[in-house]
Design an enzyme around this catalytic site. Structure first.
Site, PDB file in Angstrom:
ATOM      1  N   GLY A 277       0.834  -1.311   0.043  1.00 15.10           N
ATOM      2  CA  GLY A 277      -0.022   0.091  -0.091  1.00 15.10           C
ATOM      3  C   GLY A 277       0.646   1.352  -0.164  1.00 15.10           C
ATOM      4  O   GLY A 277       1.959   1.512  -0.585  1.00 15.10           O
ATOM      5  N   SER A 278       0.159   2.352   0.818  1.00 18.99           N
ATOM      6  CA  SER A 278       0.894   3.609   0.355  1.00 18.99           C
ATOM      7  C   SER A 278       2.127   4.012   1.075  1.00 18.99           C
ATOM      8  O   SER A 278       2.833   4.933   0.808  1.00 18.99           O
ATOM      9  CB  SER A 278      -0.195   4.581   1.311  1.00 18.99           C
ATOM     10  OG  SER A 278      -1.605   4.763   0.823  1.00 18.99           O
TER      11      SER A 278
END
Length: 566
Positions: A277-278
């Site tokens: 993810g981020s």
């Protein structure tokens, strides 16, 4: 004619026969003596030749007989992690048992309750000539079993591998097979060195610091239990040398209780791959700055509306619905703005970014490792989604090495579990410029001060980092309820020394997180506690009156009326 023989006169014929027998016996005796003398001469000659040709015994030869058959493994401070000891074993010769086997099985179950009486009864009736009942038995147990008086039970002294720290750093150490050779972990990597008679007398130091390892495993285990996560991973990496100071994978195992030849659980740090993810966003921004796509971090990118890709749309979890500059992109963790930056960079630059930080190959580490899940094709959708950590799966160790390069001035180095002597660290390769690395340090510090990483702060340690909450893929696509929560951090950000990565697999919300499962509420607090506990051990002194200078970045953060800076 009658011949008269006087009494006492010997029979000459008989005397001659006796004389012949005596002469024959003497001859035979002489032959035997000659053969015996020849044998002695041959032995003495052979000994003399060996004495003349053989090398003189040395103190090294004497010492070799005293060293263990397998060398010790120690942590960087010399604390024992694995050593070979003389231990007792208890076994049985089923065909030699003379007592009542049912009664004996009951007695053994009382003394060795890890198995029931049925197990021991089966062992006592096994078709084999010998069966082990207990390895690494304590002397007290040996005495108790011996007191049963069963001649079919046998006791022996044999070398055993002991792991004094039990589960601590189990995945790093690995295990041995029945022949006493390493089959996993550093036991396998160091097998030749640990069994070499010329080297096994010297303990082999690893990069691990058991004090740091204990703190990491403790905090990781606490959070894994609190959030009922399916698994967890954590790693602390020296950004200047690539040394792994601690590596934890949960669930863990006790290498002392493994059946020889049995394998432990998979190492989530090096063998499990995830869409993280981020935490990828700082890497994307750094590449955009380095490549010139973003020449000024105050430049704004459109994040007013989702980005369409075919029948899907890229959306923000914390939608700002406005144009964002680079610090804001990271603070608010905007998928939209990151995807637009990646769109400008294009497939070639994005692929180049991931290849240069090693995301296309197995992580650089000595022990077992897995290859990443690399995209099959690099179309526009892949280019945009990989920029914020979807569509490419890597190990937590991949991420740790990349973040080390991101904050240490731009040099990527392979991770290692061997202790690195001063001045002998790998030179590595440059993947980001020093100027870009400096900008990223300031923006990552801002994420903790003003953004989603606030709960990762450890007072006095000037933590910088990025949260990442990746949806887990399944048979029906990505799950909206099950995720992988990661916080990737470094400290102290004004002069980074260590990267700390914590990941929780499929955490469940609780009262502590207000039911949320995002990294900001699950993984970030773990990093905060780990840094607070391990900072002093790692030689980083907390300084409350010192911080990273982010004064030039603060005016770039737009605030609504009445909103104050933290």
């Amino acid at each position: 004619m009658i011949v008269l023989v006087a009494p006492g006169t010997p029979d000459r014929r008989k005397a001659g026969g006796q004389q012949a027998l005596v002469q024959t016996a003497h001859a035979r005796l002489m032959v035997l003596m000659l053969i015996f003398a020849a044998g002695i001469t041959l032995v003495l000659g052979r000994l003399a030749m060996l004495g003349a040709l053989a090398e003189p015994a040395s103190s090294h030869d004497a010492a070799a007989a005293l060293v263990p058959i397998r060398g010790d493994i120690v942590d960087r401070n010399g604390t024992a992690m694995a050593r070979t000891i003389d231990a007792w074993s208890i076994g049985v010769h089923p065909d030699k048992v003379i007592g009542d086997k049912l009664q004996l099985a009951d007695q053994l179950a009382v003394l060795m309750p890890e198995h029931d009486a049925g197990y021991y009864y089966k062992a006592l009736n096994a078709g084999s000539s010998f069966t082990y009942l207990r390895r690494r038995a304590l002397p007290e147990l040996v005495n108790a079993v011996n007191a049963l008086g069963e001649p079919g039970i046998a006791f022996a002294r044999e070398p055993e591998r002991l792991y004094p720290q039990t589960t601590l750093a189990a995945h790093t150490l690995g295990s041995l097979n029945f022949d006493g050779h390493g089959i996993s972990g550093m036991e396998k990597v160091l097998d030749a060195e640990l069994t070499n008679p010329a080297m096994r007398g010297r303990p082999v130091p690893l990069s691990i610091d058991l004090r740091v390892q204990g703190a990491l495993e403790s905090e990781l285990g606490r959070s894994m239990a609190a959030f009922q996560a399916a698994g967890a991973a954590g790693v602390i990496l020296d950004v200047a040398t690539g040394e792994v100071r601690a590596m934890a994978s949960l669930p863990s195992f006790n290498p002392n209780k493994l059946t020889r030849g049995g394998a432990g659980l998979m190492n989530n740090v090096t063998q499990s791959v995830y869409e993280l993810g981020s935490v990828f966003k700082p890497l994307t921004v750094a590449e955009a700055i380095d490549s010139g796509v973003v020449s000024d971090i105050s430049r704004r990118v459109d994040a007013t509306a989702p980005v369409p890709i075919g029948r899907f749309h890229i959306r923000d979890d914390h939608a700002q619905r406005r144009w964002l500059n680079m610090p804001e992109l990271l603070i608010y963790s905007s998928n939209i703005a990151t995807a637009r930056i990646a769109d400008e960079m294009g497939q070639a630059r994005m692929e180049h970014l991931f290849r240069k930080v090693g995301f296309d190959t197995a992580p650089d580490i000595e022990i077992e490792k897995a290859r990443p899940l690399w995209p099959r094709s690099w179309g526009r959708a892949t280019t945009l989604t990989t920029a914020y950590g979807h569509g490419i799966a890597v190990t937590p160790l991949h991420l740790a090495s990349a973040y080390a390069a991101l904050v240490n001035g731009g040099t990527w180095r392979p991770a290692t579990l061997r202790k690195v002597e001063p001045g002998h660290a790998s030179k590595g390769r440059r993947v980001f410029s020093e100027a870009t690395s400096a900008k990223m340090r300031a923006m990552m510090r801002l994420i903790v001060l003003e953004g989603t990483g606030r709960k990762g702060e450890a007072p006095g340690y000037r933590v910088g980092g990025k949260t990442g909450t990746g949806e887990k893929p399944g048979a029906g696509g990505y799950s909206k309820k099950i995720n992988v929560s990661t916080f990737a951090a470094a400290f102290p950000m004004d002069a980074p020394r260590y990267v700390v990565i914590v990941m929780l697999d499929s955490p469940k919300g609780n009262a502590e997180s207000f039911g949320l499962t995002t990294a900001a509420w699950t993984a970030a607090p773990v990093v905060s506690r780990v840094i607070s506990r391990t900072g002093p051990i790692l030689g980083v002194v907390p300084e409350m009156d010192r911080d990273v200078d982010v004064s030039a970045l603060m005016p770039l953060i737009w605030r609504s009326a009445g909103e104050k800076a933290h």
